[in-house]
Write a protein that holds these residues in place. Sequence first.
Motif, PDB file in Angstrom:
ATOM      1  N   TRP A 169       0.911  -1.163  -0.044  1.00 50.08           N
ATOM      2  CA  TRP A 169      -0.326  -0.034   0.142  1.00 50.08           C
ATOM      3  C   TRP A 169       0.873   1.213  -0.221  1.00 50.08           C
ATOM      4  O   TRP A 169       0.546   2.082  -0.635  1.00 50.08           O
ATOM      5  CB  TRP A 169      -1.064  -0.058   1.191  1.00 50.08           C
ATOM      6  CG  TRP A 169      -2.291  -1.002   0.836  1.00 50.08           C
ATOM      7  CD1 TRP A 169      -2.421  -2.041   1.745  1.00 50.08           C
ATOM      8  CD2 TRP A 169      -2.937  -0.832  -0.114  1.00 50.08           C
ATOM      9  NE1 TRP A 169      -3.528  -2.801   1.259  1.00 50.08           N
ATOM     10  CE2 TRP A 169      -3.690  -2.088   0.214  1.00 50.08           C
ATOM     11  CE3 TRP A 169      -3.223  -0.251  -1.279  1.00 50.08           C
ATOM     12  CZ2 TRP A 169      -4.793  -2.463  -0.766  1.00 50.08           C
ATOM     13  CZ3 TRP A 169      -4.173  -0.867  -2.209  1.00 50.08           C
ATOM     14  CH2 TRP A 169      -4.965  -1.984  -1.961  1.00 50.08           C
ATOM     15  N   ALA A 170       2.265   1.156   0.534  1.00 48.88           N
ATOM     16  CA  ALA A 170       2.826   2.502   0.398  1.00 48.88           C
ATOM     17  C   ALA A 170       3.295   2.516  -0.946  1.00 48.88           C
ATOM     18  O   ALA A 170       3.209   3.648  -1.461  1.00 48.88           O
ATOM     19  CB  ALA A 170       4.219   2.145   1.562  1.00 48.88           C
ATOM     20  N   GLN A 171       3.546   1.551  -1.473  1.00 56.13           N
ATOM     21  CA  GLN A 171       4.181   1.581  -3.008  1.00 56.13           C
ATOM     22  C   GLN A 171       3.141   2.036  -3.905  1.00 56.13           C
ATOM     23  O   GLN A 171       3.132   2.919  -4.486  1.00 56.13           O
ATOM     24  CB  GLN A 171       4.623   0.245  -3.542  1.00 56.13           C
ATOM     25  CG  GLN A 171       5.257   0.201  -4.839  1.00 56.13           C
ATOM     26  CD  GLN A 171       6.648   0.137  -4.906  1.00 56.13           C
ATOM     27  OE1 GLN A 171       7.312   0.102  -3.991  1.00 56.13           O
ATOM     28  NE2 GLN A 171       7.314   0.457  -6.099  1.00 56.13           N
ATOM     29  N   HIS A 172       1.825   1.417  -3.755  1.00 57.08           N
ATOM     30  CA  HIS A 172       0.492   1.798  -4.383  1.00 57.08           C
ATOM     31  C   HIS A 172       0.180   3.164  -4.097  1.00 57.08           C
ATOM     32  O   HIS A 172      -0.517   3.780  -5.123  1.00 57.08           O
ATOM     33  CB  HIS A 172      -0.558   0.649  -4.151  1.00 57.08           C
ATOM     34  CG  HIS A 172      -1.690   1.053  -4.867  1.00 57.08           C
ATOM     35  ND1 HIS A 172      -2.915   1.882  -4.868  1.00 57.08           N
ATOM     36  CD2 HIS A 172      -2.183   0.136  -6.185  1.00 57.08           C
ATOM     37  CE1 HIS A 172      -3.662   1.505  -5.752  1.00 57.08           C
ATOM     38  NE2 HIS A 172      -3.122   0.746  -6.547  1.00 57.08           N
ATOM     39  N   ILE A 182       1.532  -1.932 -12.702  1.00 61.26           N
ATOM     40  CA  ILE A 182       0.394  -1.523 -12.214  1.00 61.26           C
ATOM     41  C   ILE A 182       0.947  -0.005 -11.596  1.00 61.26           C
ATOM     42  O   ILE A 182       1.959   0.054 -10.788  1.00 61.26           O
ATOM     43  CB  ILE A 182      -0.159  -2.235 -10.885  1.00 61.26           C
ATOM     44  CG1 ILE A 182      -0.614  -3.844 -11.487  1.00 61.26           C
ATOM     45  CG2 ILE A 182      -1.217  -1.421 -10.166  1.00 61.26           C
ATOM     46  CD1 ILE A 182      -1.594  -3.373 -12.358  1.00 61.26           C
ATOM     47  N   LYS A 183       0.124   0.971 -12.132  1.00 66.13           N
ATOM     48  CA  LYS A 183       0.404   2.346 -11.513  1.00 66.13           C
ATOM     49  C   LYS A 183      -0.728   2.648 -10.335  1.00 66.13           C
ATOM     50  O   LYS A 183      -1.799   2.432 -10.586  1.00 66.13           O
ATOM     51  CB  LYS A 183      -0.117   3.388 -12.522  1.00 66.13           C
ATOM     52  CG  LYS A 183       0.341   4.812 -12.382  1.00 66.13           C
ATOM     53  CD  LYS A 183       0.293   5.782 -13.480  1.00 66.13           C
ATOM     54  CE  LYS A 183       0.433   7.188 -12.970  1.00 66.13           C
ATOM     55  NZ  LYS A 183       1.495   7.634 -12.302  1.00 66.13           N
ATOM     56  N   GLY A 184      -0.241   2.973  -9.341  1.00 64.63           N
ATOM     57  CA  GLY A 184      -1.064   3.083  -8.042  1.00 64.63           C
ATOM     58  C   GLY A 184      -1.741   4.538  -8.000  1.00 64.63           C
ATOM     59  O   GLY A 184      -1.864   5.211  -9.089  1.00 64.63           O
ATOM     60  N   ASP A 185      -2.427   4.555  -7.003  1.00 66.79           N
ATOM     61  CA  ASP A 185      -3.291   5.900  -6.997  1.00 66.79           C
ATOM     62  C   ASP A 185      -3.497   6.040  -5.182  1.00 66.79           C
ATOM     63  O   ASP A 185      -2.974   5.543  -4.419  1.00 66.79           O
ATOM     64  CB  ASP A 185      -4.675   5.795  -7.531  1.00 66.79           C
ATOM     65  CG  ASP A 185      -5.559   4.818  -7.285  1.00 66.79           C
ATOM     66  OD1 ASP A 185      -5.274   4.245  -5.916  1.00 66.79           O
ATOM     67  OD2 ASP A 185      -6.278   4.095  -8.140  1.00 66.79           O
ATOM     68  N   GLY A 234      -6.319   3.865  -1.842  1.00 67.59           N
ATOM     69  CA  GLY A 234      -6.414   2.691  -0.863  1.00 67.59           C
ATOM     70  C   GLY A 234      -6.964   1.498  -1.363  1.00 67.59           C
ATOM     71  O   GLY A 234      -7.423   0.707  -0.805  1.00 67.59           O
ATOM     72  N   GLY A 235      -7.227   1.133  -2.619  1.00 72.08           N
ATOM     73  CA  GLY A 235      -7.570  -0.152  -3.157  1.00 72.08           C
ATOM     74  C   GLY A 235      -7.026  -0.315  -4.675  1.00 72.08           C
ATOM     75  O   GLY A 235      -6.630   0.450  -5.314  1.00 72.08           O
ATOM     76  N   THR A 236      -7.063  -1.656  -4.825  1.00 70.69           N
ATOM     77  CA  THR A 236      -6.514  -2.384  -6.089  1.00 70.69           C
ATOM     78  C   THR A 236      -7.215  -3.685  -6.061  1.00 70.69           C
ATOM     79  O   THR A 236      -7.399  -4.331  -5.196  1.00 70.69           O
ATOM     80  CB  THR A 236      -4.997  -2.406  -6.036  1.00 70.69           C
ATOM     81  OG1 THR A 236      -4.692  -2.599  -7.327  1.00 70.69           O
ATOM     82  CG2 THR A 236      -4.291  -3.369  -5.278  1.00 70.69           C
ATOM     83  N   PRO A 237      -7.430  -4.041  -7.396  1.00 64.36           N
ATOM     84  CA  PRO A 237      -8.063  -5.287  -7.455  1.00 64.36           C
ATOM     85  C   PRO A 237      -7.104  -6.486  -7.033  1.00 64.36           C
ATOM     86  O   PRO A 237      -5.982  -6.491  -6.843  1.00 64.36           O
ATOM     87  CB  PRO A 237      -8.184  -5.558  -9.122  1.00 64.36           C
ATOM     88  CG  PRO A 237      -8.248  -4.115  -9.564  1.00 64.36           C
ATOM     89  CD  PRO A 237      -7.293  -3.439  -8.628  1.00 64.36           C
ATOM     90  N   LEU A 250       5.503 -12.659  -3.484  1.00 61.97           N
ATOM     91  CA  LEU A 250       6.345 -11.807  -2.992  1.00 61.97           C
ATOM     92  C   LEU A 250       7.701 -12.092  -3.972  1.00 61.97           C
ATOM     93  O   LEU A 250       8.176 -13.369  -4.301  1.00 61.97           O
ATOM     94  CB  LEU A 250       6.913 -12.171  -1.652  1.00 61.97           C
ATOM     95  CG  LEU A 250       6.016 -12.040  -0.369  1.00 61.97           C
ATOM     96  CD1 LEU A 250       6.545 -12.300   0.951  1.00 61.97           C
ATOM     97  CD2 LEU A 250       5.423 -10.644  -0.438  1.00 61.97           C
ATOM     98  N   GLY A 251       8.466 -10.991  -4.475  1.00 66.87           N
ATOM     99  CA  GLY A 251       9.401 -11.331  -5.431  1.00 66.87           C
ATOM    100  C   GLY A 251       9.066 -11.225  -6.916  1.00 66.87           C
ATOM    101  O   GLY A 251       9.887 -10.665  -7.842  1.00 66.87           O
ATOM    102  N   ASP A 252       7.836 -11.371  -7.064  1.00 69.22           N
ATOM    103  CA  ASP A 252       7.173 -11.316  -8.512  1.00 69.22           C
ATOM    104  C   ASP A 252       6.860  -9.794  -9.014  1.00 69.22           C
ATOM    105  O   ASP A 252       6.648  -9.712 -10.236  1.00 69.22           O
ATOM    106  CB  ASP A 252       6.217 -12.235  -8.782  1.00 69.22           C
ATOM    107  CG  ASP A 252       6.677 -13.717  -8.897  1.00 69.22           C
ATOM    108  OD1 ASP A 252       7.887 -13.947  -8.666  1.00 69.22           O
ATOM    109  OD2 ASP A 252       5.991 -14.578  -8.925  1.00 69.22           O
ATOM    110  N   GLY A 253       6.763  -9.249  -7.979  1.00 69.31           N
ATOM    111  CA  GLY A 253       6.177  -7.777  -8.410  1.00 69.31           C
ATOM    112  C   GLY A 253       7.310  -6.632  -8.261  1.00 69.31           C
ATOM    113  O   GLY A 253       8.360  -6.889  -8.591  1.00 69.31           O
ATOM    114  N   GLN A 254       6.737  -5.192  -8.203  1.00 71.72           N
ATOM    115  CA  GLN A 254       7.717  -4.241  -8.079  1.00 71.72           C
ATOM    116  C   GLN A 254       8.201  -3.671  -6.813  1.00 71.72           C
ATOM    117  O   GLN A 254       8.882  -2.593  -6.805  1.00 71.72           O
ATOM    118  CB  GLN A 254       6.763  -3.191  -8.646  1.00 71.72           C
ATOM    119  CG  GLN A 254       5.568  -2.691  -8.057  1.00 71.72           C
ATOM    120  CD  GLN A 254       4.780  -1.564  -8.827  1.00 71.72           C
ATOM    121  OE1 GLN A 254       5.158  -0.443  -9.113  1.00 71.72           O
ATOM    122  NE2 GLN A 254       3.577  -2.140  -9.627  1.00 71.72           N
ATOM    123  N   VAL A 255       7.780  -4.390  -5.710  1.00 71.84           N
ATOM    124  CA  VAL A 255       8.252  -3.882  -4.341  1.00 71.84           C
ATOM    125  C   VAL A 255       9.895  -4.302  -4.206  1.00 71.84           C
ATOM    126  O   VAL A 255      10.234  -5.538  -4.289  1.00 71.84           O
ATOM    127  CB  VAL A 255       7.505  -4.324  -3.310  1.00 71.84           C
ATOM    128  CG1 VAL A 255       7.869  -3.586  -2.019  1.00 71.84           C
ATOM    129  CG2 VAL A 255       6.028  -3.758  -3.762  1.00 71.84           C
TER     130      VAL A 255
END
Length: 287
Positions: free
Chosen positions: A193-196, A224-227, A230-233, A240-245
């Motif tokens: 959620w921090a990243q998003h 995925i571009k966040g906003d 406070g929500g995302t599908p 873990l490890g497959d995403g952008q964090v």
Amino acid sequence: MKKTFFALCLATALLLNVIDSFAQKGKSLYTFPIGVQAYTYRNSFPKDVATTLDTIKALGITEMEAGVPKGMAPEEFKKMCDARGIKIPSTGGGYEQMAKDPTDVIKNAKALGASYVMISWIPHQKGNFTLENAKQAVADFNKIGKVLKENGLTFCYHNHGYEFQPYENGTLFDYIVKNTDPANVSFEMDILWAQHGGADPVALLKKYGSRFKLMHLKDLKKGIKGDLTGGTPPENDVVLGDGQVNIPEILRLAKKAGVKHYFIEDESNKEYEQMPKSIAYLKSLKE
């Protein structure tokens, strides 16, 4: 449910060989107990508490951030967790309830054996978290944190992304951190959620390290571009490890900052598939 459990046990056994091979090479970065946020199994607990706890135990999980399942006494739930070697160091409470009277939350936390109580949402108009919302939260958090501390508990606020609304030279999250009493108010960083919300979890740890006592480990799908909603599908919550964090650097800094407990939270609808893989990934990380 039970078929899913046995399939999970088989998948876990296969992954253990991978995990063990990693453990033999170099010093592991993953030195903390394996924890999970109970929301990961939100679809399973209402159907069968005992089998869900067996599933969690089968993964080698020894800590859980959890509330009491509906229709069950906290003492009964704690007994079931104790029987499986699962501790509950942290639980949650609703904002309105705790701002009005945290007595019942305190009672439940103590019955569960928890040391931390977290709030994960500040009431506000979706997509429009304001300075007034932040000011009210600061006042309530300072009050709640003081009462919890007097009862031997630590209060933490769990970020959800919308707090990173720009404000002055920083964000409203900065405002909340700077205006809450460090003696009574701590934080739980949810790294997805921090990243998003447009923040950098690494930068937050460098800036406010000691204020973070707890952490939710989760990863946001690449691209995925966040906003600030406070929500995302759920499909954007990946292994873990497959995403952008930047999980390895986050763990290094979190360890240095003194984060006490780490809970994997998988908000996808593929938790039985993804959880073993996320644990294997954490076990593979080296300093």
